[in-house]
Structure formats: structure tokens, C-alpha cells
Design an enzyme around this catalytic site. Structure first.
Site, PDB file in Angstrom:
ATOM      1  CE  LYS A  33      -1.551   0.988   4.075  1.00 42.92           C
ATOM      2  NZ  LYS A  33      -1.094   2.246   4.687  1.00 42.92           N
ATOM      3  CD  GLU A 213      -3.956   2.423   7.256  1.00 45.21           C
ATOM      4  OE1 GLU A 213      -4.987   1.757   7.020  1.00 45.21           O
ATOM      5  OE2 GLU A 213      -2.859   1.896   7.517  1.00 45.21           O
ATOM      6  CD  GLN A 243      -5.317  -4.142   7.392  1.00 43.22           C
ATOM      7  OE1 GLN A 243      -4.528  -3.862   8.299  1.00 43.22           O
ATOM      8  NE2 GLN A 243      -4.945  -4.170   6.124  1.00 43.22           N
ATOM      9  NE  ARG A 589      -1.269  -6.086  11.327  1.00 43.64           N
ATOM     10  CZ  ARG A 589      -1.346  -5.425  10.174  1.00 43.64           C
ATOM     11  NH1 ARG A 589      -0.505  -4.456   9.915  1.00 43.64           N
ATOM     12  NH2 ARG A 589      -2.253  -5.726   9.269  1.00 43.64           N
TER      13      ARG A 589
END
Length: 682
Positions: A33, A213, A243, A589
Site C-alpha cells: 500500500k 487508511e 482492517q 502483522r
């Protein structure tokens, strides 16, 4: 151009080249991203010829902004002015510095942090829970409600009281020229909304806008973006609906789900190739998130190949869990893994206690992210308050914190008398102490204390001159004048506090070196904009909540507390789909290994409770004896649903049909069997 495109895959390249109109880049975890955003910014400037000053890129943390700025500048050559790339709140701060005068306010305002906000609220009303009032005030501001609006909408007496506190709080901020975090966005929007020409000019200045985001934006941030797009529709947003984990603080998943409705003519690009995690980790993450119905849909594809299976760690209780995790961590360290590549994550902060004890017993260094921030320590808050009073003599809030540090013989009663006298005269505390005749001041406090107060004011004014003339020396003059370290010398933890002060002085000098033209106001505001993730640096293993971990990555990840009631949280107000997204964030993660831990019982809220294993083991394909588990359905008996042909009906039965779920639905007396994917819940 080669520097920009040589590391991009096909999907990333296509997204980078789509420069015009609204663009939605659905970027799965670890899918490059940041690479895509910085490459798109570089392409706009180097490839299309857009002046860097006509671009605006916004994100949510200083850490992300810093990384993106460094990476984009490495791709751009010969730029006179760097592109504006910062957090939403930093953009608001910069915008207000130039435009807050349109609201009749001075631009030397100071941004207060959460702790300051709570102290102000507590002073106004100590009966109602301060966190509740703070949360409601934040909600009001993000909904663009005035104190009057809040009062009119309040149905319960306690909420009418909160609305009254809100009015007093706003009055206090205005009188002391303070703004809180929410104001940075709310006042920016207010200015753009009330000044159409300013909105148009700002939009023309920032002709190409990118948002990182995007799934974390709230309703007010969406409205702000719409104002920034007054003169064009060149808005590119990057995010991942899977997310979206900040619903509890106002983030709207609908912003990303319905982006194409807010900005017509949207081009959508999906980034599904994952460059972070090994295949077994992605397998469980994909399996878990597939159970959510409210998603745009994508599937992470592993590019790093196979690796260790996802491990499960079963323990009888939290103490056994702590021992086992500590042993596994020590083994990784013994095998040469760097401490900072290991993270322990949890859904509920209280779970960290037993793990901390286990790591301490094993002598393993760790850092608790989201604990007491450096800038929230008492000695640092005192220093910051001194600097605030030096930059703004009329900051009563900060002056009251330091007026007796070091001790100047002022008790609460004496300070209350001075405050009342200042109020009656319509001046700030500082101005009253400075201008009051000595005899008048001696009528309120002892003669010796009155002289000390006059000296205090004189010293503040002398240091303020130093701050303007020689900023670098300012911090030494401040410490020497007031002997601030002496305040803490005789305390039990005095040495540690003094070390913290020295660290702060070092940070200040570093700031001055890097920003020689900057003022003390700018230094203060930079401090206030620090976030949790700015704590993630240095050589130790990290412990943090799943919320704090978003945007980070580690070689080895342990997720503790994988039990019903902890992950997922269940009960009133919990959202199972958001809980799954939290699980998905935690799993993704991990780069090399992922260990999921659960305990049979935990001591929690004063008693020991037996616990069930989290349903997420099942949903992620980790159930015993099989990697294939049935999907849960988001529908249950009694739910109201809508079908595009048959209209609204109520579910009277749910059954399995292959990989799908079959719903028996009563449509106004007519019962039909419909597959779950063909209806939506109301």
C-alpha cells in the site's frame, strides 16, 4: 520513470497511472500500500508534471507520514517545495494557523492533549465521570453539534448536564485560546463551510489529494474531503475494509464501502498480492475474514511462499500462558532473532499484566506500547506548561500547574483568592499578578509569597525575550532560572525523572537544529500530535493492543487471550464483524510465524472464570482434526431481511446448503427458501 515503476506489480502500476477522477485502491494487508501511494505521488510530480505544492497526502500517524515522505522524496528530483504529506490533524493545525483569524481568533493558539482536556472537564464538573464527558464532547464536535444542539437533543438529565459542561468547556478554550484534537478538524471544516471562496481557493491549491487508511475516516473527515474537492474530483483513497477496527471511536466503514456513491465515476483497483506474510498465515487470515458479510471482497495471495504452520498454544491459566510465551520468546532470541522483530498482541489491555510478569521473571526486555506516554509524565507536563506560559502569558490552565513548582508558598486557598480577583477584574491570572499593586497582592497572600509571585512573572518575561532572540539557549535559561530539576531531586524516583527531563531537553535542541525558523508554539504543537505508534522504536520486544499494532509488522507474532469474551469481545455493544477484522489485523502483522494462545481460565475483574476457546480458531480453519470448518452465517432466526424481488421478510429458519446457508423467510405470509447471499439484513 523506471525508478517509480520497476518495483510495482500490474495492479499497483494501473492504480498509479490512474491520476484523474476519484480512485479507490483496495489494498489488502501487506500488499504494498505505502509503495503504491508514494509511487503515485512521485508519478504525479515526475511523470505528469503536477507541481508538488498542488498535491496533498493525508494519513493518520506521524510514523506513517514520516516514512511516506522519505520514500516519496527519494523518487522525486529537483523539487523546489516538497509535497504536503502529513496527518489529518497536522493539516488542520497548519490550515488554522493561516485562517483561524476568520473566526476572530489569534493564530498563537495552543493544542491541548487528552490529559489536559480531562483536567479542564474535571474542574468544570467532578461529579459525572470525566471519560464519559470527554467522549461525548468529542462525539458532539465530530457531529458538528454546538452546546445548544447537544442540550436540545439530550433526553436524559445527565446528558443535559454534559451539554452544559460542553458549553463551559468551549468557553474556557476560547478564553484561553486553546484548541483540542477534535477542533483541528472541526474548525477547519467550519472555516471551509462558512467561506465558499476559501474552500474553492484551497481546493484549487490542492488539485490532487490522496488519503491513506481511508477505512479509518469518520463522518467529519469525509465532509472535510468533500470541501477540499470543491473545485475538482481528483481524490484517491487507499484502504482496506477488512482492517476497519475503529468503529468505537467514530470511524465509519461505510466511507470505504460506499466511496463510489460519495464520489461518482470511481475507478477501483484491488491489491491482493501480499509481500509480508508466509502462506500459512494468510490462509488462516483469509479463512477468518471470509465469515464477514459487510466487505467488498478480496483474497490475499502469498508471494513469499510457504512457511511454518500457524501454532496454537493451549494453557490452563494466564500464568502458564505467560511462562510458555516467555520460553518461546527466549528461544527465538537465542536463535538470533532481534528483539524488535517479536510482538505480543492482545484485544484487552488488562491481559498484558501476566505476560509482563512472565517476561520480567525470564529477564526479557520488553516495551509496553500505549502505556504512559513520555509526554504524559508529570515532570514533562510541568516543562511543557512552563513553555506554554512563556509563549502565551494568559494560559491560566498551564500557569496554575506551575505557579507552585518549585514551591512558592501558594496553597489552594491562596490561588483561589488570586483567581477570583483576576476574574473580577476581567484579566488572566498572569496579568493580574503582574499589574496588581504589591499591597493588593499582599492582601491575598503572605508578603513573602507576593514578592515571589512578582519575581516569577518577571522571570517569565525575561525568558520570553530569550526565546525570541536565541531559541537554542532558551531551554538552558529556563532550567537555570527556575531550578526545575531541584523539584524532583529528593523524590524516590527523582533520578529517573531528571533523566526524562534531560531527554526532553535533548529533543528540544534536536527540534531547533532541524527547524531553525520554527517557534516555541510549533514545538508545542508537534509534541501534542504525537501518537502511540511513535513509541515503536528501539531494541526490545513489543507488547501492545491489536488496535495499536495496525500498520506495523513483525517477524514473529503471539496473540494472547484467544477466548470467547476476550477475542471476540461478546455482549452488548460488541460488533462481531469488527471483532473478526481485529483478528484479521492481528494475524496479518506476522511475517514468519504466528502463535495463537488461549487459556482455560483467567483471573479477571476480581474473580477467576473458566473460558471457552475463541470461535475464531474454528472460523480460521484451525479446528482439531480438520482445516475445513463450516462458515458461520451473519443471519439468525427473527432477523428482518430484504430481497430485491420479494421485498421485506422475516427469517423463520436457517439451514446449511453446501457451502452456503439457506434461509426460510416469511414474506408477508408467503414462505420461501432463499440462499443467504441473495438478501440483505435490515
Amino acid at each position: 520513470m523506471e525508478k517509480i515503476f520497476n518495483k510495482l506489480n500490474e495492479s499497483q502500476s494501473a492504480a498509479v497511472k490512474q491520476t484523474e477522477g476519484p480512485v479507490l485502491i483496495l489494498a489488502g494487508a501487506g500488499s504494498g500500500k505505502t509503495t503504491t501511494i508514494v509511487s503515485r505521488l512521485a508519478y504525479l510530480i515526475e511523470g505528469v508534471g503536477i507541481p508538488a505544492s498542488n498535491t496533498l497526502t493525508l494519513t493518520f500517524t506521524n510514523k506513517a507520514a514520516k516514512e511516506m515522505k522519505e520514500r516519496s522524496l527519494s523518487m522525486i528530483e529537483n523539487v523546489a517545495y516538497p509535497p504536503l504529506l502529513c496527518t489529518f490533524h497536522k493539516f488542520g493545525l497548519l490550515f488554522l494557523k493561516f485562517n483561524i483569524h476568520l473566526l476572530g481568533r489569534a493564530n498563537n493558539f495552543v493544542v491541548i492533549d487528552t490529559d489536559d482536556k480531562k483536567r479542564i472537564i474535571k474542574k468544570i464538573n467532578s461529579e459525572l465521570p470525566t471519560p464519559l464527558i470527554a467522549s461525548e464532547i468529542s462525539r458532539y464536535k465530530n457531529s458538528l453539534m454546538s452546546p445548544d444542539d447537544a442540550y436540545k437533543q439530550a433526553e436524559l438529565f445527565s446528558y443535559k448536564q454534559i451539554a452544559e459542561v460542553f458549553a463551559e468547556y468551549e468557553k474556557y478554550l476560547l478564553e484561553n485560546n486553546l484548541v483540542d484534537f477534535d477542533d483541528l478538524i472541526a474548525l477547519t471544516y467550519k472555516l471551509l463551510d462558512e467561506n465558499p471562496e476559501l474552500a474553492k481557493a484551497t481546493s484549487q491549491k490542492y488539485q490532487y489529494i490522496m488519503i491513506d487508511e481511508y477505512q479509518d475516516t469518520n463522518e467529519l473527515q469525509l465532509k472535510l474531503l468533500q470541501k477540499l474537492c470543491t473545485a475538482h474530483n481528483n481524490l484517491c483513497v487507499v484502504g482496506d475494509d477488512d482492517q476497519s477496527i475503529y468503529g468505537w471511536r467514530g470511524a465509519h466503514i461505510r466511507n470505504i464501502m460506499e466511496f463510489d456513491q460519495d464520489f461518482s465515476g470511481t475507478n477501483v483497483f484491488k491489491l491482493e498480492e501480499n509481500y509480508r506474510s508466509r502462506a500459512p498465515i494468510l490462509k488462516v487470515a483469509n479463512a477468518l475474514i471470509e465469515h464477514n458479510r459487510s466487505r467488498l471482497g478480496k483474497n490475499l495471495i502469498a508471494t513469499r511462499g510457504n512457511g511454518d504452520d500457524v501454532a496454537t498454544l493451549n494453557s490452563n491459566d494466564e500464568n502458564e500462558e505467560a511462562r510458555k510465551v516467555a520460553m518461546k520468546v527466549q528461544k527465538l532470541l537465542d536463535n538470533g532473532v532481534r528483539a524488535k522483530e517479536i510482538a505480543i498482541l492482545y484485544r484487552v489491555n488488562v491481559l498484558s499484566r501476566s505476560i509482563e510478569e512472565g517476561l520480567n521473571r525470564s529477564g526479557i526486555n520488553y516495551k509496553l506500547v500505549g502505556g504512559l506516554r513520555f509526554y504524559d509524565r508529570a515532570e514533562i507536563k510541568d516543562l511543557i506548561s512552563y513553555i506554554r506560559v512563556i509563549t502565551n502569558h494568559h494560559d491560566d490552565f498551564s500557569l496554575k500547574r506551575i505557579v507552585n513548582k518549585p514551591k512558592r508558598g501558594l496553597g489552594k486557598a491562596s490561588l483561589d483568592k488570586i483567581e477570583l480577583a483576576a476574574h473580577e477584574r476581567g484579566t488572566s491570572l498572569y496579568e493580574y499578578i503582574k499589574n496588581a499593586a504589591m499591597k493588593e497582592l499582599e492582601g491575598l497572600v503572605r508578603k513573602k509569597n507576593a514578592a515571589t509571585l512578582k519575581e516569577f512573572v518577571k522571570n517569565i518575561e525575561e525568558i520570553a525575550k530569550v526565546a525570541k532572540e536565541a531559541t537554542y539557549e532558551f531551554i538552558d535559561v529556563l532550567d537555570d532560572t527556575f531550578s526545575l530539576k531541584d523539584i524532583y531531586k529528593n523524590m524516590q524516583d527523582g533520578e529517573e525523572r531528571i533523566l526524562n527531563m534531560d531527554e526532553f531537553y535533548g529533543l528540544f535542541r534536536d527540534f531547533v537544529k532541524k527547524s531553525q525558523q520554527s517557534s516555541l508554539d510549533e514545538f508545542l504543537n508537534e509534541l501534542t500530535l504525537q501518537s502511540e505508534q511513535d513509541q515503536v522504536e528501539g531494541e526490545s520486544i513489543y507488547m501492545m493492543s491489536i488496535h495499536a499494532s495496525k500498520g506495523l509488522e513483525f517477524e514473529h507474532v503471539f496473540v494472547i487471550g484467544m477466548e470467547e469474551g476476550f477475542l471476540p469481545l461478546v455482549g452488548d455493544g460488541s460488533d462481531l464483524e469488527e471483532e473478526r477484522r481485529l483478528g484479521y489485523v492481528a494475524f496479518t502483522r506476522a511475517k514468519e510465524t504466528l502463535t495463537l494462545c488461549h487459556a482455560g481460565s483467567r483471573f479477571y475483574k476480581g474473580r477467576r472464570s473458566d473460558l471457552e476457546k475463541s470461535r475464531f480458531f474454528n472460523e480460521a480453519g484451525l479446528c482439531k482434526g480438520s482445516l475445513k470448518c463450516e462458515k458461520n452465517t451473519a443471519f439468525k432466526k427473527g432477523d428482518l431481511v430484504r430481497h430485491k424481488i420479494f421485498g421485506t421478510g422475516r427469517i423463520i429458519g436457517v439451514s446449511k446448503s453446501g457451502r452456503e446457508f439457506k434461509l426460510n423467510i416469511n414474506f408477508a405470509g408467503t414462505k420461501r427458501d432463499i440462499l443467504a447471499s441473495f438478501v440483505e439484513r435490515l
